[in-house]
Each structure stands twice: as C-alpha cells, then as structure tokens.
Design a protein around this motif. Structure first.
Motif, PDB file in Angstrom:
ATOM      1  N   UNK A 227     -96.971   4.994 -66.939  1.00  0.00           N
ATOM      2  CA  UNK A 227     -97.291   6.046 -67.256  1.00  0.00           C
ATOM      3  C   UNK A 227     -98.460   6.933 -66.969  1.00  0.00           C
ATOM      4  N   UNK A 228     -99.198   7.810 -67.844  1.00  0.00           N
ATOM      5  CA  UNK A 228    -100.150   8.543 -67.337  1.00  0.00           C
ATOM      6  C   UNK A 228    -101.557   7.470 -67.397  1.00  0.00           C
ATOM      7  N   UNK A 229    -101.754   6.960 -66.230  1.00  0.00           N
ATOM      8  CA  UNK A 229    -103.049   6.250 -66.124  1.00  0.00           C
ATOM      9  C   UNK A 229    -102.742   4.690 -66.892  1.00  0.00           C
ATOM     10  N   UNK A 230    -101.380   4.466 -67.255  1.00  0.00           N
ATOM     11  CA  UNK A 230    -101.014   3.125 -67.796  1.00  0.00           C
ATOM     12  C   UNK A 230     -99.807   2.712 -67.127  1.00  0.00           C
ATOM     13  N   UNK A 231    -100.011   1.295 -67.333  1.00  0.00           N
ATOM     14  CA  UNK A 231     -98.336   0.636 -67.189  1.00  0.00           C
ATOM     15  C   UNK A 231     -98.120  -0.134 -68.385  1.00  0.00           C
ATOM     16  N   UNK A 232     -97.296  -0.102 -68.891  1.00  0.00           N
ATOM     17  CA  UNK A 232     -96.839  -0.803 -70.359  1.00  0.00           C
ATOM     18  C   UNK A 232     -95.548  -1.796 -69.992  1.00  0.00           C
TER      19      UNK A 232
ATOM     20  N   UNK B 257     -97.829   6.296 -55.373  1.00  0.00           N
ATOM     21  CA  UNK B 257     -96.337   6.875 -55.586  1.00  0.00           C
ATOM     22  C   UNK B 257     -95.758   6.096 -56.785  1.00  0.00           C
ATOM     23  N   UNK B 258     -95.000   6.865 -57.547  1.00  0.00           N
ATOM     24  CA  UNK B 258     -94.232   6.099 -58.307  1.00  0.00           C
ATOM     25  C   UNK B 258     -92.661   6.094 -57.715  1.00  0.00           C
ATOM     26  N   UNK B 259     -92.122   4.794 -57.737  1.00  0.00           N
ATOM     27  CA  UNK B 259     -90.860   4.519 -57.144  1.00  0.00           C
ATOM     28  C   UNK B 259     -89.819   3.940 -58.353  1.00  0.00           C
TER      29      UNK B 259
ATOM     30  N   UNK C  60     -93.080  15.933 -74.063  1.00  0.00           N
ATOM     31  CA  UNK C  60     -93.609  14.713 -73.517  1.00  0.00           C
ATOM     32  C   UNK C  60     -94.141  14.862 -72.158  1.00  0.00           C
ATOM     33  N   UNK C  61     -94.993  13.967 -71.826  1.00  0.00           N
ATOM     34  CA  UNK C  61     -95.782  14.221 -70.581  1.00  0.00           C
ATOM     35  C   UNK C  61     -95.599  13.081 -69.505  1.00  0.00           C
ATOM     36  N   UNK C  62     -95.121  11.746 -69.965  1.00  0.00           N
ATOM     37  CA  UNK C  62     -94.833  10.765 -68.997  1.00  0.00           C
ATOM     38  C   UNK C  62     -93.347  10.370 -68.750  1.00  0.00           C
ATOM     39  N   UNK C  63     -93.367   9.085 -67.961  1.00  0.00           N
ATOM     40  CA  UNK C  63     -92.097   8.286 -67.509  1.00  0.00           C
ATOM     41  C   UNK C  63     -91.206   8.021 -68.860  1.00  0.00           C
TER      42      UNK C  63
ATOM     43  N   UNK D 193     -87.635   5.106 -75.925  1.00  0.00           N
ATOM     44  CA  UNK D 193     -87.810   6.326 -76.991  1.00  0.00           C
ATOM     45  C   UNK D 193     -86.605   7.218 -76.947  1.00  0.00           C
ATOM     46  N   UNK D 194     -85.694   7.405 -76.046  1.00  0.00           N
ATOM     47  CA  UNK D 194     -84.241   7.822 -75.942  1.00  0.00           C
ATOM     48  C   UNK D 194     -83.323   7.173 -77.191  1.00  0.00           C
TER      49      UNK D 194
END
Length: 729
Positions: free
Chosen positions: A643-648, A212-214, A676-679, A656-657
């Motif tokens: 993100x999608x299969x990544x942690x940055x 899960x993402x928290x 856009x597709x991720x967090x 980005x905002x």
C-alpha cells in the motif's frame, strides 16, 4: 501511422565492388520474419548499415538507395563501433547476460559511448517518427532507447524484444549502471523475452533495484503499467522445408554422402563464442571414441564455427583451444580413409547448411547459455522425412519448446557423451515419433506467428494502459458527478480513510479525523438518500473510537470486521491467525535493519510500515521484503498487499472488494461512488457497477474511472456534493 523497427544492424549487406556499391538484403531469421512489417506501406527499419560514418561522401547515395528498400540508416564512427558495440555491448553486457561475469569489463568510456549512440538512434527515429507510430526496438545494444524515446514522446507505442538471455538478479546487479538500464528499458510498453526464466529474472531485477510495484508480469512505474512477457521466436519453417528438396541442396547432399560414405554425421554449427559450449562438445566426442572404439570410421563430427571477434583475447584464446583439441582428437584417431572431426572455421551458404541438415543423423546443439538458438529449429524443419535426432542443451531457450529432443546439461560432459550414444542407437520409430512432434511445434510457432502474437499483444497492452489511465476530476467530470448525484434518490458512497479522507502522518495514531472531516461526513449523512460506508485497513477499535457515534457503516481491516449503523461489529468467519508466529520474526528482522519502520498487528493481519523511513531506503527494503515473503505467503494461503508506505500480510479471503459487493447486493442503489488511494482499493473498484463513480486518489493508473490528486481534492468534492442536497431540499 506506421511501424518503425529499430535494431543495431539493418538487414542489408553493402559491398564495394570495383567502386560500385552493391546492396543485398540479409536472409536471417529476424529479417525474414520482420519483412512482413517493414516492407509494407511507409513502414521503416532503422539501424546501422555496416558502413563507417567516415565515408561521408557516400551517405546521401546510401540513404537514398536504402529508403527505396524501406530502410533508414544510422551511421556510426569507428570509435563508436569500438566503444559502444565491441565495448559496452559485447564486453560488458554480453558476458554478464550469458553468465560469464569474469569476462566483463566495466569501462566508463564504454558506458558513455553506449549512452551517446542510443541518443543517436533516438534522434534518427524522431526524424521519421510521427504521432501514432509504433516503434519496435530489438536487442541488447539498444537497452536505453525505449526510455529516451518515452521521455520526449510520452504517448507513443514502444515495443522492445531481447534476443539474448536476461541474467539472474545476482549477476545483473554487478553492472555499475544497472538502475539506468532498467529505468530506460521500462520506457517500453511491452518487453518481450524468449523464455519465462528471462521474464522472471527481469521482474526480480526491477523489483529489487528500482522502487516499482510488480503484480504477476505487470510492472507499475512512472504512472504507467509495463508488461513483460514470453514470446519464443520461431523460424521460416516453409523456407527450410522447400530448401531441403531443392535441386542444389540435393546435389550438395549427394556430394557429402559420396565423401563420407556410410559413416553417420554428427552436425555442430555455432558462432565462435565462449557461451556456445564448443570445447565441452569436443570433449564428449573424444570420450565417445576413447571408450567406444567400435565407432571409429563409423561416426564423424562435422563442426562449423562461424568467425566472430577473434581479435578479442577471450575469443582468440577460445579459437586456439578449439584448434588444439580438434588437432589432438584427429591426431589420435584418424585413419587413412576417415577423419573424426571435420572442422571448418568459416560461414557456409544456406544451401550447404540445408544439405548438412538433411544428411546429419544427429544434430548436437549444446550451448552453455543461449537466448533461443534457431539452428536447432532449422535442423528440425529440414528433416522432411521425420528422421534424425536433436541433442539440445537445457540452457538454450529452444529446449522449453523442443521437449522431444534429447535434453542435456552442457556442463556435464559425461551426460553429453551418453546422449550421443543414445542418439546414434535410437530406433527409427522413436526418431520419427520425436521428430514429428518437434516439427509440429516448429511449424505452428514459426517466425510469422511470433511477429503476429507480439504485435497483437502490444496493441492489447496499449488498450489496457488506456483503460487504466483514469481521468482527473475537472469541471466537466465534476458537473456530471454532481448532476447525477442531484437526480439520485438512493445513493451509496464508499470511502477509504488513510490517504483519502486524511493526509499521511509519520505517526499513524496522529492521523485522526479533524473537525472539517466530521463536518463533511455529518452533511453527507444528514441527507436521507445517502448511505455512507467507511472502508479501511484500520483496526475496528480505532474506527469505533472515531466514528462509532455516527450513523455510518464501517468495514475495518479490509473486511475482517464489519458494522452496519446501529448494530454491533461482526467478524468474517473462517479466518485463522496462527501464521503470524512464522511471519512476524521476518518482519522484525526488517524493522531491525530499517530505522523508522515498525510493525502494526491487527486481528488477522500484520503490517510493516515504512512511512518514517528515509526516502529511497524504505522502497528498497519494501521490495526486498516482498521478494522474501512472496513464496512463504503463497504456501500459507496469505496475501501480500503493498500500500502507501506499507506492506500488509493477511488471509487471502480478506478483500475490500468482496465485502463491498455484499453492501451492493442488499439494496438497489441508483448512485454508487467509491474513493480510495492504494492497491487494496483496486479490488473495491473492480466490483463496482460500470456506471459507478470510482475515483483513485494520488494516481492515474487504476481500475477506477477517475482520479483526484490528494485528500484535499476529495474533501472539496464531498463538500460540493453535500451542498447539492441542501440546494434541492
């Protein structure tokens, strides 16, 4: 629409009096607080009535009489009571949740019965539940129920409240069925706990055990956002205030005073349980008399232990230990006119308890672990003259609110002993100052307040979920997007790259633009009304290689680098990257432990990729890594973005905002679109105007207004928009 309260037991006691069944409603704190809900309109309270399922001839009569009280029964067999309630609930969950893992038993038969009884409750709920109803489930006996209901009714409103502590991850993980328990708990919309520690432990467990993402107290799971929050439970303070001055209580108090004379009472009330710290309390009182003989005949301990499960070996052994210790203390210190420990192994009516609260100069509550402990609040509410001292264990949830009590560590018997001396000698002015402050807390945060704030928050969570459920771009929405596009004269289109314009590749260097994508972009920028901006986490050199020859604006590395068409790349000022030397070694250990993962280094960020990692293992390692980095990144002013299969990991200023907002400030656009597709793209969606067409790719949980399933649907949308330009030329 109605509210259905669900708990293991109904708030009613059914007794057989010479063949006649008598029904008496319980007067407990939960029953009192929830009375304002279940007694209204067609609301219901569902649970076990305390009668075995074997008495089938009485079922119809019991059900009919209970329904007149807005109660609905779930009948359990003796085997179910033995395996589900006494077994899994109280011999597996209870010891783990109360930090006594050595007492826990992990029997498959217990678990199987627990699953079946939770299913039985689910089936009973569906007999009375209708679309639009709210279901509020209570406590550890029904941890699986939220998920079971959610599976069959995806849109129903479900609240859950845990009345006991939630243990730390290291303890919770001992339970063999831990993942199944968490998975089903997350079927609720709002999970309530007594303390922030419980919330923290729960979020730690779900983030480590489940993929899960928290974010803060929000958990994204199965395309839903679930909230875990603190709601300290209160009592019916007015009831205990008025009881304290009632004639029956005053008579009881006078009788007690006549029995004990001028000796000071230390009051202790508990249910028989190893989590209550009863033996340590007796040891502290023993030390008091041993080291301070001047207290002999001046102080006595009035100890009530309410019987509980004393056929179970641990409880029977505990009772025997209490009996021995009380007998030992009384044998050594008793005088002709005075008994040091007045010990009662039975329950008392509330009028007698109120008299004891009124008379006791000191109330000693020292559990080893407790969810809330309402006895401490009942004592405070009963002290209408603002005198008396409360000694309270820091391990009780109430200690987080009643900070003016004398707080003790129950494991430190010497500290409890010193607290007793402090309480017995506390000046009247200090007693009144402390008690008055605690009485204000108990009065303000009473049981009615607890019910109200929980139910209000549940509605807020449902509203938030509704606002985050982005709509799929289908015919009607597509028509709206195209119509407004055709009418616009100045448009800006923000496009994320990976996962939005192209699909994911196991090798990030292979996810380069294909001919089809170049054609789509060429058609879009050929329209002079369009301003196209690619907003990506990619390195600026990569974006330059791919799109540098096109008249497109680009934002690279989430905003670190920016480029307007026909100009040079500009770096965001004020960034630093010295932190990499501390973070990179941690990432390298996870690369060593996780075959297929790798590190990508950008100008001002580090990225751990797990797109090549075996399914399941990558999510497990990612959750572990985020827990490891959580505090390190905060201390260094860094942000961790899953993100999608990544942690940055990047500087907190990079967003980005924030960068996208500067593009919007420069021009007066009459058509704004962002995909856009991720967090990381959520920040971009949040800064867009309300009229903007914000579209999340691959998920319907988003701040975006709409969603598309994959990059192929994105390309179809962009192609249809590009054609609109050619039609209008």
């Amino acid at each position: 629409m109605k509210t259905i309260i669900v708990s293991n037991r109904l708030p009613v006691k059914i007794t057989n009096n010479n063949g006649e069944m008598e029904f008496r409603q319980s007067e407990g704190g939960l029953a009192t607080g929830l009375g304002s809900i279940y007694r209204q309109g067609n609301n219901m309270w569902l649970g076990w009535p305390g009668i075995e399922a074997a008495d089938e001839e009485n079922h119809d009569e019991i059900t009919a009489r209970l329904e007149k009280m807005n109660l609905y029964p779930v009948f359990l067999t003796q085997e179910e009571i033995s395996l589900y309630y006494e077994g899994f609930s109280n011999e597996t969950l209870w010891p783990i949740f109360h930090y006594h893992p050595t007492y826990a038993r992990y029997e498959q038969s217990y678990w199987d019965s627990y699953v079946e009884v939770n299913k039985k409750f689910k089936e009973a709920i569906f007999k009375i539940a209708e679309p639009g109803d709210t279901i509020w489930i209570h406590d550890y006996q029904l941890l699986l129920l939220p998920g079971m209901i959610r599976q069959e009714q995806p849109n129903i409103t479900i609240g859950f409240f845990l009345h006991i502590p939630f243990p730390s991850y290291e303890l919770f993980r001992l339970i063999p069925w831990r993942a199944e328990i968490l998975d089903n708990m997350l079927g609720a919309d709002l999970l309530g706990f007594h303390t922030f520690d419980d919330v923290r432990h729960f979020i730690s467990a779900v983030s480590r055990i489940l993929p899960v993402h928290t974010s803060a107290n929000e958990i994204s799971y199965n395309e839903r956002v679930v909230v875990a929050e603190t709601f300290p439970m209160g009592i019916d303070d007015k009831k205990f205030e008025s009881l304290a001055d009632s004639s029956e209580v005053l008579e009881n108090a006078a009788a007690l005073r006549e029995s004990f004379g001028s000796s000071k009472m230390i009051l202790s009330i508990d249910r028989l349980d190893y989590s209550k710290g009863i033996l340590q309390r007796l040891q502290a009182f023993d030390i008091l008399l041993q080291k301070n003989p001047e207290y002999i005949e001046k102080v006595f301990l009035y100890m009530i232990v309410v019987p509980s499960r004393d056929t179970v070996s641990q409880y029977k052994d505990l009772r025997d230990e209490i009996d021995k210790l009380v007998g030992n203390i009384n044998a050594r210190y008793r005088t002709l006119n005075w008994t040091p420990v007045n010990y009662y192994y039975r329950s008392f009516p509330v009028e007698m308890l109120s008299a004891l609260y009124k008379m006791a100069e000191v109330c000693l509550i020292s559990p080893m672990r407790d969810g809330m402990n309402l006895v401490s609040k009942e004592y405070v509410a009963s002290r209408t003259n603002n005198t008396g001292v409360l000694i309270l264990s820091e391990m009780a949830g109430a200690a987080k609110e009643l900070i003016d009590a004398v707080i003790v560590n129950p494991n430190n018997v010497g500290e409890v002993y010193r607290a007793i001396i402090e309480a017995l000698n506390m000046p009247l002015e200090e007693q009144q100052r402390r008690m008055q402050a605690m009485r204000e807390v108990v009065s303000k945060f009473n049981i009615r307040h607890w019910v109200k704030i929980y139910m209000d928050r549940l509605q807020e969570v449902k509203a938030m979920q509704g606002s985050m459920q982005a709509k799929h771009v289908e015919y009607q929405t597509l028509s709206l997007i195209e119509t407004q596009y055709s009418r616009a004269t100045r448009r800006i289109i923000f496009l994320d790259y990976d996962g939005t314009l192209v699909g994911f590749k196991s090798n990030i260097d292979l996810a380069f633009p294909d001919e089809d994508l170049y054609n789509i972009l060429q058609q879009l920028i050929a329209d002079p009304a369009n301003h196209v901006v690619i907003v990506s986490g990619r390195k600026y050199q990569t974006l330059e290689d791919w799109f540098g020859k096109m008249p497109i604006d680009m934002i690279a590395e989430h905003g670190v680098w920016q480029k307007h068409k026909d100009s040079e790349w500009i770096k965001m000022p004020g960034l630093y990257n010295q932190w990499k030397q501390d973070i990179r070694p941690i990432l390298e250990t996870y690369v060593d432990r996780t075959p297929g993962s790798f590190i990508e280094e950008k100008s001002y960020s580090l990225v751990w990729h797990y797109r090549k990692v075996e399914e399941g293992l990558g999510e497990l390692r990612a959750n572990d890594l985020m827990n490891t980095l959580r505090f390190i990144t905060v201390d260094r002013g860094l942000q961790m973005l899953p993100g999608n299969k990544v942690i940055e990991i990047k500087n907190v200023e990079v967003n980005k905002g924030k960068v996208a907002a500067t593009w919007l400030d420069n021009m007066n656009y009459d058509y704004v679109m962002a995909l856009g597709d991720d967090h990381t793209d959520e920040d971009m969606f949040k800064v867009m105007p309300e009229t903007a067409f914000t579209i999340k790719i691959g998920s319907n949980i988003s701040a975006a207004r709409f969603f598309l399933r994959d990059y192929k649907e994105v390309r179809r949308l962009l192609k249809s928009l590009a054609l609109k330009r050619s039609v209008n030329v």
